[in-house]
Design an enzyme around this catalytic site. Structure first.
Site, PDB file in Angstrom:
ATOM      1  N   LYS A 263       0.860  -1.190   0.000  1.00 36.09           N
ATOM      2  CA  LYS A 263       0.000   0.000   0.000  1.00 36.09           C
ATOM      3  C   LYS A 263       0.892   1.236   0.000  1.00 36.09           C
ATOM      4  O   LYS A 263       1.860   1.296   0.774  1.00 36.09           O
ATOM      5  CB  LYS A 263      -0.875  -0.048   1.256  1.00 36.09           C
ATOM      6  CG  LYS A 263      -1.885   1.055   1.388  1.00 36.09           C
ATOM      7  CD  LYS A 263      -2.718   0.813   2.651  1.00 36.09           C
ATOM      8  CE  LYS A 263      -3.781   1.879   2.842  1.00 36.09           C
ATOM      9  NZ  LYS A 263      -4.614   1.624   4.042  1.00 36.09           N
TER      10      LYS A 263
ATOM     11  N   SER B  42      -9.274   1.891   2.966  1.00 33.83           N
ATOM     12  CA  SER B  42      -8.353   2.596   2.120  1.00 33.83           C
ATOM     13  C   SER B  42      -7.331   1.691   1.419  1.00 33.83           C
ATOM     14  O   SER B  42      -6.590   2.179   0.574  1.00 33.83           O
ATOM     15  CB  SER B  42      -7.616   3.645   2.960  1.00 33.83           C
ATOM     16  OG  SER B  42      -6.892   3.047   3.999  1.00 33.83           O
TER      17      SER B  42
ATOM     18  N   SER C  53      -9.644  -0.552   7.116  1.00 33.81           N
ATOM     19  CA  SER C  53      -8.983  -0.632   5.810  1.00 33.81           C
ATOM     20  C   SER C  53      -8.309  -1.971   5.513  1.00 33.81           C
ATOM     21  O   SER C  53      -7.946  -2.224   4.373  1.00 33.81           O
ATOM     22  CB  SER C  53      -7.946   0.477   5.683  1.00 33.81           C
ATOM     23  OG  SER C  53      -8.586   1.716   5.800  1.00 33.81           O
TER      24      SER C  53
END
Ligand SMILES: *[C@@H]1O[C@H](CO)[C@@H](O)[C@H](O)[C@H]1NC(C)=O
Ligand SMILES: *[C@@H]1O[C@H](CO)[C@@H](O)[C@H](O)[C@H]1NC(C)=O
Length: 531
Positions: free
Chosen positions: A125, A200, A224
């Site tokens: 990420k 996210s 997330s």
């Protein structure tokens, strides 16, 4: 808070449906290209299997990394999930590992022990630092600011032989439950381009689900590591607080309390890789979680809750209900275990408690953080006004964070202290109920992935996720199959602190029973081919 007040809150947000529903429908019309299913059989093996194959010289790391790079190039035009690739460096590192393996200096057993992620590609990420790669987390800057060094968990993964191939998209500063920003744009769901990947960790999960990645890492302050796995049909694990270091994350936070609620963790396509990843990524000074301890499913207590009783969130829809029914029936028929409904007094208050507690964390880096003074804020209104007139590069949700934070900061301290008292009681009730021998099945979200931007009339459902950030409990997002229209559905498996091995054991069991990850668009492509 009175129940009628909660109803008002719910009703107000639901009213936004009048605008959000038609608008998001119109925006979705032109998106309908289908991401092709994976063809290369190397893409259909777990990291655990790949490591053993590389160590035994049945395949080279370069072959595996190339297969994943090719797949990234194939699917990214459909998904827009990659912020920055690092293909050349990855191939160099793969060849280096192949040379070491070919030298025959170490036996396969020694290699696997020393390098538990030997030569396996991974994605990261973008909010987690990988040296030399973008780490701005969806924020527009006039110049590129590559990360100066690897985050703690990336360092550990690479020392174990993993090879980062790309950093992946997030909403700005991870502050949304969908994935789009003004740098990389909108990330799409591999099962249906019209729909969100969640957020996210949306870019990570889009790549995992489309078989363009096999292991990845993400972060979770409000779901997330669990919502994107549910929307994309892969596994995600939010660990017990402090099991993994959060060092090297952007945004970071000066408040030491942050780590009680915020966690980094693995996301994978095959449940066995959760254990592998946690073994490698865990911090040596973290809590004593017995990851390798064998778990006898038959001796666990199973609880479920289908609703958080808040009257603020939506109740679960038919697809999620089906997942619960399936899980209960399986436990009963295969293991003779009756899954009992868990009753916790005042659990409906957890929605407000988690919102208040999470907004009480001070000094999370955000768009208002004063660049000259880390504890200070720049003025709110210029940013808000700029956003209102469409002159801002910041995302709406990142702009709103400041407004909501300031609102909560004006509430009297005494009301917060009351909330904390209530919170302690609920926490103790969960602790007693779960002890060290129980798991709780809990919804991740009431329904499968919705159309892009519909989060604006659905964000209150985050209550199903934030409750476990607030309670600090480990939770695994576990896929439970596809709906009739081909969208992934899953649920959360929760256990008491330091019992991550229990939730993962149950995820492995459910993977065996219900098939775990299913490649996107497989069915439709087969029918097209045979037609
Ligand atoms: C970012 O926002 C500006 C307007 O503020 C817009 O012109 C631009 O196209 C946006 N860029 C992306 C990549 O979305
Ligand atoms: C930084 O901002 C905080 C909060 O506004 C303030 O209390 C502090 O004095 C500031 N520090 C400096 C060095 O300006």
């Amino acid at each position: 808070m009175h129940v009628w007040l909660r109803w008002c809150c719910r009703a107000l947000v639901s009213l936004s449906w009048v605008i959000v529903y038609p608008l998001t429908y119109l925006l979705s019309i032109r998106r309908n290209r289908k991401c092709p299913p994976p063809a290369n059989p190397l893409l259909m093996k777990s990291a655990t299997t790949l490591v053993s194959m590389i160590a035994k010289r049945q395949v080279t790391s370069e072959e595996v990394v190339s297969a994943y790079i090719d797949r990234c190039k194939e699917v990214n035009p459909y998904l827009n999930a990659i912020v920055e690739p690092r293909y050349d460096a990855a191939l160099r590192e793969a060849r280096y590992i192949d040379k070491m393996v070919a030298s025959n200096e170490k036996t396969p057993e020694q290699l696997m022990k020393e390098f538990p992620l030997l030569g396996v590609p991974m994605t990261v990420k973008e909010s987690i630092a990988v040296e030399g790669m973008s780490n701005d987390c969806g924020t527009v800057y006039p110049v590129r600011n590559p990360a100066k060094k690897d985050a703690d968990i990336v360092k550990r993964a690479r020392a174990a032989g993993a090879i980062p191939i790309a950093v992946t998209n997030t909403p700005q500063l991870c502050m949304n439950w969908e994935t789009y920003n003004n740098v990389t744009g909108l990330t799409m769901n591999p099962y249906d381009q019209k729909r969100t990947t969640g957020g996210s960790s949306g870019g990570e999960c889009a790549l995992l689900a489309s078989a363009a990645s096999v292991i990845g890492v993400g972060s979770d302050i409000a779901g997330s590591l669990r919502l994107p796995p549910m929307f994309n049909g892969v596994f995600g694990h939010k660990p017990t607080p402090r099991l993994l270091s959060v060092e090297g994350h952007n945004p970071d936070c000066l408040d030491p309390e942050f780590e009680e609620y915020f966690a980094l963790g693995p996301m994978v396509r095959y449940a066995e890789d959760l254990t592998l990843m946690l073994r490698v990524l865990r911090h040596p000074s973290g809590p004593q979680v017995p990851l390798e301890k064998p778990v006898d499913i038959k001796r666990l207590k199973f609880y479920y809750m289908e609703y958080d009783e808040s009257y603020i969130t939506n109740k679960i829809g038919p697809d999620v209900k089906k997942a619960f029914d399936k899980a209960r029936a399986y436990m009963k028929h295969t293991h003779g275990i009756e899954v009992e409904k868990l009753k916790i007094k005042n659990v409906g208050d957890m929605f407000e408690i988690s919102v208040r507690v999470l907004f009480n964390i001070q000094h999370i880096k955000n768009i208002y953080t004063d660049p000259q003074n880390r504890t200070g804020w720049v003025s709110l209104w210029p940013n808000v006004l700029k956003k209102m007139f469409g002159l801002s590069d910041h995302s709406l949700t990142a702009v709103c964070y400041g407004v909501v934070k300031k609102f909560f900061d004006t509430l009297p301290k005494s009301s917060y202290n009351n909330i904390v008292k209530q919170f302690e009681e609920i926490k103790q009730d969960f602790d007693r109920a779960l002890s060290d021998d129980a798991v709780l099945l809990f919804p991740t979200y009431p329904a499968p992935a919705h159309l892009h931007y519909r989060v604006f009339s659905k964000f209150l459902n985050c209550g199903y996720l934030t409750i476990f950030n607030c309670l600090g409990l480990p939770a695994t997002a576990c896929p439970m199959g596809l709906t009739d229209s081909g969208l992934p559905v899953g649920l959360q498996i929760v256990a008491n602190k330091n019992n991550d091995h229990l939730t993962i054991a149950v995820a492995k069991e459910f993977e065996m029973a219900f098939g775990g990850w299913v490649p996107p668009n497989k069915q439709s492509m087969i029918t097209i081919k045979t037609a």
